[in-house]
Every structure is written in structure tokens, then in C-alpha cells.
Design an enzyme around this catalytic site. Structure first.
Site, PDB file in Angstrom:
ATOM      1  N   TYR A 123       0.816  -1.212   0.000  1.00 46.07           N
ATOM      2  CA  TYR A 123       0.000   0.000   0.000  1.00 46.07           C
ATOM      3  C   TYR A 123       0.855   1.269   0.000  1.00 46.07           C
ATOM      4  O   TYR A 123       0.332   2.355   0.172  1.00 46.07           O
ATOM      5  CB  TYR A 123      -0.935   0.005   1.216  1.00 46.07           C
ATOM      6  CG  TYR A 123      -1.996  -1.064   1.134  1.00 46.07           C
ATOM      7  CD1 TYR A 123      -1.631  -2.403   1.165  1.00 46.07           C
ATOM      8  CD2 TYR A 123      -3.333  -0.748   1.008  1.00 46.07           C
ATOM      9  CE1 TYR A 123      -2.573  -3.407   1.075  1.00 46.07           C
ATOM     10  CE2 TYR A 123      -4.290  -1.743   0.922  1.00 46.07           C
ATOM     11  CZ  TYR A 123      -3.908  -3.070   0.959  1.00 46.07           C
ATOM     12  OH  TYR A 123      -4.837  -4.058   0.867  1.00 46.07           O
ATOM     13  N   LYS A 170       4.121 -14.648   4.908  1.00 45.37           N
ATOM     14  CA  LYS A 170       4.364 -15.611   3.822  1.00 45.37           C
ATOM     15  C   LYS A 170       5.877 -15.715   3.642  1.00 45.37           C
ATOM     16  O   LYS A 170       6.426 -15.586   2.545  1.00 45.37           O
ATOM     17  CB  LYS A 170       3.659 -15.094   2.550  1.00 45.37           C
ATOM     18  CG  LYS A 170       3.661 -16.041   1.379  1.00 45.37           C
ATOM     19  CD  LYS A 170       2.633 -17.139   1.496  1.00 45.37           C
ATOM     20  CE  LYS A 170       2.768 -18.119   0.348  1.00 45.37           C
ATOM     21  NZ  LYS A 170       1.928 -19.309   0.509  1.00 45.37           N
ATOM     22  N   ASP A 203      -1.811 -18.344   4.004  1.00 42.37           N
ATOM     23  CA  ASP A 203      -2.810 -19.217   3.365  1.00 42.37           C
ATOM     24  C   ASP A 203      -3.358 -20.228   4.366  1.00 42.37           C
ATOM     25  O   ASP A 203      -4.566 -20.484   4.441  1.00 42.37           O
ATOM     26  CB  ASP A 203      -2.252 -19.884   2.103  1.00 42.37           C
ATOM     27  CG  ASP A 203      -0.811 -20.337   2.247  1.00 42.37           C
ATOM     28  OD1 ASP A 203      -0.116 -19.858   3.156  1.00 42.37           O
ATOM     29  OD2 ASP A 203      -0.365 -21.180   1.445  1.00 42.37           O
ATOM     30  N   ASP A 227      -5.738  -6.590   5.475  1.00 36.80           N
ATOM     31  CA  ASP A 227      -6.912  -6.119   4.737  1.00 36.80           C
ATOM     32  C   ASP A 227      -7.833  -7.303   4.449  1.00 36.80           C
ATOM     33  O   ASP A 227      -9.046  -7.265   4.687  1.00 36.80           O
ATOM     34  CB  ASP A 227      -6.407  -5.477   3.423  1.00 36.80           C
ATOM     35  CG  ASP A 227      -7.455  -4.626   2.748  1.00 36.80           C
ATOM     36  OD1 ASP A 227      -8.582  -4.540   3.270  1.00 36.80           O
ATOM     37  OD2 ASP A 227      -7.156  -4.044   1.689  1.00 36.80           O
TER      38      ASP A 227
END
Ligand code: NAI
Length: 332
Positions: A123, A170, A203, A227
């Protein structure tokens, strides 16, 4: 007496704001509202969706309550919400998702908090075309921003009497950027031995939140994962109409519902004010008005459980203003 900046927003904003102010007033907490305009309304009136006095007021009062804003379409306008977060360095996005008794959802007894880093990651707005047929968006993760968001998560967990913080990342694929976030999280966690710490790959976290959300408590993560997973958590407790968000920095905090301005419902007295009222609950807690916050939250839970004096999306048949009126009676 507290002084708070008020942005009553676009679309359904003014209606849910009016309902929320009535409910706050019923608690007896004295607030002087400093009203400023932003969004579509400000663009029409002042030629900019984010006039300077919005930032000036928030810097002065240090606390704001904000209804949703319509981000004007077309290039040249940054998201006003992102601009506000950047201008005021509101580096925390706090998103609690808690089951209200009486809400029809596949899940019961959910009580999750997402602590989302609010200023960097994908972002940061660093994007460019590489020729005509490729685009690059740069993901920025710094040690400073990672450490301060994880510190916030642990301090929040301690203050709120919570037991566990889960860092989400991740790092198995994004070895440098998310690797840095995870390393910062692990280092900070060592300073809070009284709170359990673990990490999850994003995930896997998404699947676990659907399969066994009760195993989680406070989760801290970079911007993009926050988000997405905070909306997933909102879905577990009945949707965006109910959940609030807080944007918090060292010098200012801005409280808002997480839903948008829902233009199709605007001016029809049927928007659900619950998320904005819950944003006010978070704000009152931040102001140290814990008793007023508790009274509003339990009155709203009772009203939703009874299921009559609530807006159509909650299964009732009354308008926004009548729902506020019923809440005021319960609070008093
Ligand atoms: P939205 O949240 O306004 O609407 C999504 C769906 O939920 C729609 O069906 C809407 O009618 C319904 N909905 C939302 N809030 C509701 C409420 N309180 N009561 C009853 N139904 C409700 O999202 P959408 O349609 O993507 O965006 C509309 C505008 O809002 C856009 O201009 C967008 O940029 C802006 N927006 C602003 C936000 C903010 O200021 N924080 C956040 C999200 C969107």
C-alpha cells in the site's frame, strides 16, 4: 469534556452518524464535536476531497470519529482513507470481530482481533509500468514498522487481558520482506513472555480461521494480509454492517465503521448504524470512558438479540433513526 473531530461522511454517512451521536449522548459522556467535511461532499463544496482543516483538526484533537467516505472516481484522487492514515501516521489498523448474540451466522462465540500494519507493504503506492505490457508494484517492509506494529499487538493483548498473539506472513516464499517481518515479530515477542506467541503462513491462517477460528486470539500482520483477513473475520461474525475499525498512531486515532458509504441506501433511513456505533464504542474506550462503552455495547447486543427494533439487514423492520431511538431507551 472531550473534544473529538467528526467527519459525517457521504452516502449513508450522515444518517448513521446522527444515530451514533444520539446513542453517545444517552450515556452522558460530554463531547465537543469539531465537525469537518471530507469525501464527495467536500469535493463539491471545496474542490478537494481532503481539505486541510480535516488534518489540522485531527492533529489538534488527537481523536476522530469518521463515517464512510466515497472516494471520487477517476485518476488523480488517492483514497482519502489511505491519505489520512499516511498524513497522521496512523500505523495501526485494529479490527475486532466479535459475535453478537442473536446474529445468524454459521459461527458462534467468535472473538478475534486483527492488528494490521497500516502504512507500508503493497500500500506504499510505489507502482510503475515496465513497458506497455507489464506492471510492478513494490512491497515495502521495514524493521521499524514491523517492530512497532508487533509491539502494539502485544501491548493491546496485555491491556485487553488476552492470551495469545499470532504473527501472519508468507516468509516461506517472500523470504526477504516477510522474512524480515517474521524476524521482527519473533524478536519483539521475546519481550512479552507472559503472552503466548506463534506464527502462521497466511494461506494456512485463512483456512484455519474458517475451520477453527476459536483457536485464535490477537493476530498481527502486514497491510495486505490484514486487509483480507480482517474482512474474513468480519464475515465470521455476520458481515461488514457490524464491525468497527480503529486507525491508531502515537499522536492521533480515528475510529470508523469498516463498510463503505453504501450509496444505494443513502437518504432512505434504512442503513444499519451498528458498525458506526461500535466504532464509537472503541473510541470511548480509547478516551477512557469504559463504562459508557460497555453500556452501549451491551444495549446493542440486547437489541440485536431481541431482533425487533433493528434495521432490515439484521432481520428487523425499523429504520436507522428508530433503531437509534430504541438503543437510547435501553441505555437510559
Ligand atoms: P459498501 O460497504 O458501501 O457496500 C457493500 C454492500 O454492503 C452494499 O450492498 C451495501 O448496500 C451494504 N452495506 C454497507 N454498509 C451498510 C449498512 N450500514 N447498512 C446496510 N447495508 C450496508 O462498499 P462499496 O459498495 O464497495 O463502496 C461504496 C463506496 O464506499 C465507494 O465509494 C467506496 O470507495 C467507499 N468506501 C469507503 C470506505 C471508508 O470510508 N472507510 C470503506 C469502503 C468503501
Amino acid at each position: 469534556m472531550h473534544t473529538v473531530t467528526l467527519i459525517n461522511g457521504d452516502g449513508i454517512g450522515p444518517e448513521i452518524t446522527a444515530a451514533t451521536l444520539e446513542v453517545i449522548k444517552a450515556t452522558g459522556v460530554k463531547i465537543k464535536w469539531e465537525e469537518v467535511r471530507a469525501g464527495e461532499g467536500a469535493l463539491e463544496k471545496f474542490g478537494t476531497p481532503l481539505p486541510e482543516d480535516v488534518i489540522t483538526s485531527l492533529k489538534k484533537t488527537g481523536v476522530g470519529l469518521k463515517a464512510p467516505l466515497t472516494t471520487p472516481l477517476g485518476s488523480g484522487f488517492r483514497s482519502i482513507n489511505v491519505a489520512l492514515r499516511m498524513e497522521l501516521d496512523l500505523y495501526v489498523n485494529l479490527r475486532p470481530s466479535k459475535t453478537f448474540p442473536g446474529i445468524i451466522s454459521r459461527y458462534d462465540g467468535i472473538d478475534l482481533v486483527v492488528v494490521r500494519e497500516n502504512t507500508e507493504d503493497l500500500y506504499s503506492g510505489v507502482e510503475h509500468m515496465v513497458g506497455e505490457d507489464a506492471a510492478e508494484s513494490i512491497k515495502i517492509i521495514t524493521r521499524k514498522a514491523s517492530e512497532r506494529i508487533v509491539h502494539f499487538a502485544f501491548k493491546y493483548a496485555i491491556d485487553a487481558g488476552r492470551k495469545k498473539v499470532t504473527a501472519v506472513h508468507k516468509a516461506n516464499i517472500l523470504k526477504l520482506s516477510d522474512g524480515l517481518f517474521l524476524e521482527a515479530a519473533r524478536n519483539v515477542a521475546e519481550q512479552y513472555p507472559q503472552i503466548e506467541f506463534e506464527d502462521r503462513i497466511v494461506d494456512n491462517m485463512a483456512m484455519q480461521l474458517v475451520q477453527k477460528p476459536w483457536d485464535y486470539d490477537v493476530m498481527v500482520m502486514p497491510n495486505l494480509y490484514g486487509d483480507i483477513l480482517s474482512d474474513l473475520c468480519a464475515g465470521l461474525v455476520g458481515g461488514l454492517g457490524l464491525v468497527p475499525g480503529a486507525n491508531i498512531g502515537d499522536h492521533a486515532a480515528l475510529f470508523e465503521p469498516v463498510h463503505g458509504s453504501a450509496p444505494k441506501h443513502a437518504g432512505q433511513n434504512r442503513a444499519n448504524p451498528s458498525a458506526m456505533i461500535m466504532a464509537a464504542v472503541l473510541m470511548l474506550g480509547y478516551l477512557g470512558e469504559n463504562e459508557a462503552a460497555r453500556r452501549i455495547e451491551s444495549a446493542l447486543a440486547a437489541l440485536i438479540k431481541e431482533g425487533k427494533n433493528v434495521t432490515p439487514d439484521l432481520g428487523g423492520a425499523v429504520g436507522t433513526s428508530d433503531m437509534a431511538g430504541a438503543l437510547v431507551k435501553l441505555i437510559k
